[in-house]
Scaffold this motif. Sequence first.
Motif, PDB file in Angstrom:
ATOM      1  N   GLU A 135       0.856  -1.189   0.000  1.00  0.00           N
ATOM      2  CA  GLU A 135       0.000   0.000   0.000  1.00  0.00           C
ATOM      3  C   GLU A 135       0.885   1.229   0.000  1.00  0.00           C
ATOM      4  O   GLU A 135       1.957   1.225   0.596  1.00  0.00           O
ATOM      5  CB  GLU A 135      -0.900   0.003   1.239  1.00  0.00           C
ATOM      6  CG  GLU A 135      -1.917  -1.118   1.260  1.00  0.00           C
ATOM      7  CD  GLU A 135      -2.807  -1.054   2.494  1.00  0.00           C
ATOM      8  OE1 GLU A 135      -2.883   0.022   3.131  1.00  0.00           O
ATOM      9  OE2 GLU A 135      -3.417  -2.075   2.811  1.00  0.00           O
ATOM     10  N   GLY A 136       0.427   2.275  -0.686  1.00  0.00           N
ATOM     11  CA  GLY A 136       1.184   3.523  -0.710  1.00  0.00           C
ATOM     12  C   GLY A 136       2.379   3.459  -1.635  1.00  0.00           C
ATOM     13  O   GLY A 136       2.405   2.705  -2.606  1.00  0.00           O
ATOM     14  N   ARG A 137       3.400   4.247  -1.296  1.00  0.00           N
ATOM     15  CA  ARG A 137       4.560   4.382  -2.168  1.00  0.00           C
ATOM     16  C   ARG A 137       5.466   3.158  -2.079  1.00  0.00           C
ATOM     17  O   ARG A 137       5.696   2.619  -1.006  1.00  0.00           O
ATOM     18  CB  ARG A 137       5.345   5.631  -1.764  1.00  0.00           C
ATOM     19  CG  ARG A 137       6.408   5.970  -2.767  1.00  0.00           C
ATOM     20  CD  ARG A 137       7.304   7.136  -2.340  1.00  0.00           C
ATOM     21  NE  ARG A 137       8.306   7.374  -3.363  1.00  0.00           N
ATOM     22  CZ  ARG A 137       9.302   6.544  -3.640  1.00  0.00           C
ATOM     23  NH1 ARG A 137       9.437   5.421  -2.991  1.00  0.00           N
ATOM     24  NH2 ARG A 137      10.176   6.833  -4.592  1.00  0.00           N
ATOM     25  N   VAL A 138       5.977   2.750  -3.250  1.00  0.00           N
ATOM     26  CA  VAL A 138       6.965   1.675  -3.333  1.00  0.00           C
ATOM     27  C   VAL A 138       8.125   2.132  -4.203  1.00  0.00           C
ATOM     28  O   VAL A 138       7.956   2.972  -5.082  1.00  0.00           O
ATOM     29  CB  VAL A 138       6.365   0.366  -3.926  1.00  0.00           C
ATOM     30  CG1 VAL A 138       5.334  -0.238  -2.991  1.00  0.00           C
ATOM     31  CG2 VAL A 138       5.776   0.596  -5.306  1.00  0.00           C
ATOM     32  N   ASP A 139       9.280   1.588  -3.933  1.00  0.00           N
ATOM     33  CA  ASP A 139      10.445   1.786  -4.788  1.00  0.00           C
ATOM     34  C   ASP A 139      10.593   0.554  -5.671  1.00  0.00           C
ATOM     35  O   ASP A 139      10.138  -0.538  -5.303  1.00  0.00           O
ATOM     36  CB  ASP A 139      11.721   1.963  -3.950  1.00  0.00           C
ATOM     37  CG  ASP A 139      11.811   3.335  -3.314  1.00  0.00           C
ATOM     38  OD1 ASP A 139      11.463   4.328  -3.989  1.00  0.00           O
ATOM     39  OD2 ASP A 139      12.229   3.422  -2.147  1.00  0.00           O
ATOM     40  N   ALA A 140      11.235   0.706  -6.806  1.00  0.00           N
ATOM     41  CA  ALA A 140      11.537  -0.452  -7.643  1.00  0.00           C
ATOM     42  C   ALA A 140      12.327  -1.445  -6.804  1.00  0.00           C
ATOM     43  O   ALA A 140      13.283  -1.074  -6.134  1.00  0.00           O
ATOM     44  CB  ALA A 140      12.329  -0.030  -8.881  1.00  0.00           C
ATOM     45  N   GLY A 141      11.880  -2.702  -6.806  1.00  0.00           N
ATOM     46  CA  GLY A 141      12.553  -3.730  -6.032  1.00  0.00           C
ATOM     47  C   GLY A 141      11.925  -4.000  -4.676  1.00  0.00           C
ATOM     48  O   GLY A 141      12.288  -4.970  -4.015  1.00  0.00           O
ATOM     49  N   ASP A 142      10.973  -3.161  -4.245  1.00  0.00           N
ATOM     50  CA  ASP A 142      10.252  -3.413  -2.995  1.00  0.00           C
ATOM     51  C   ASP A 142       9.222  -4.518  -3.211  1.00  0.00           C
ATOM     52  O   ASP A 142       8.692  -4.659  -4.316  1.00  0.00           O
ATOM     53  CB  ASP A 142       9.491  -2.158  -2.527  1.00  0.00           C
ATOM     54  CG  ASP A 142      10.379  -1.097  -1.915  1.00  0.00           C
ATOM     55  OD1 ASP A 142      11.582  -1.351  -1.712  1.00  0.00           O
ATOM     56  OD2 ASP A 142       9.857   0.004  -1.657  1.00  0.00           O
TER      57      ASP A 142
END
Length: 148
Positions: A135-142
């Motif tokens: 949920e919400g913001r993710v970074d590439a690879g999360d």
Amino acid sequence: MTTVLAPVAGAAIGLAAVSDLVFSQGMVGPGMAIDPERRSGEAVAPISGTIVKLHPHAYIVVGDDGKGVLVHLGIDTVQLRGEGFALLAAEGDRVLAGQPVVAWDPAAVEAGGRSPVCPVVALDAGDGMVGEVAEGRVDAGDPLFQWA
């Protein structure tokens, strides 16, 4: 259990919010989508495995367990015929989860009148097989979701 990683940075959203009915109605399978940050960058492999299909705007990685994950970079981006995308890998390559596969610019996709939203789909997964969604913001690879 397979952990599927976010291929791009942005806001994790449900597939139901995707403007393309093929994705929003789960016709290709369950999963999540990411409304990407509007800056150029790299889309990464969501799982470790082999790239079995690679187009500039979409790719499928199949893990050693046979599970395939589709990453689609934007909606209706097939119409761009590869313009604005750069392949960083090749069909048949073995990749590690988080390894760059395609370079692209979501802002350019949006400027061209298309949605840059990226569906990430667990191909051929049954109902209830995708859980623990981000949920919400993710970074590439999360971690984006778990595939049972």
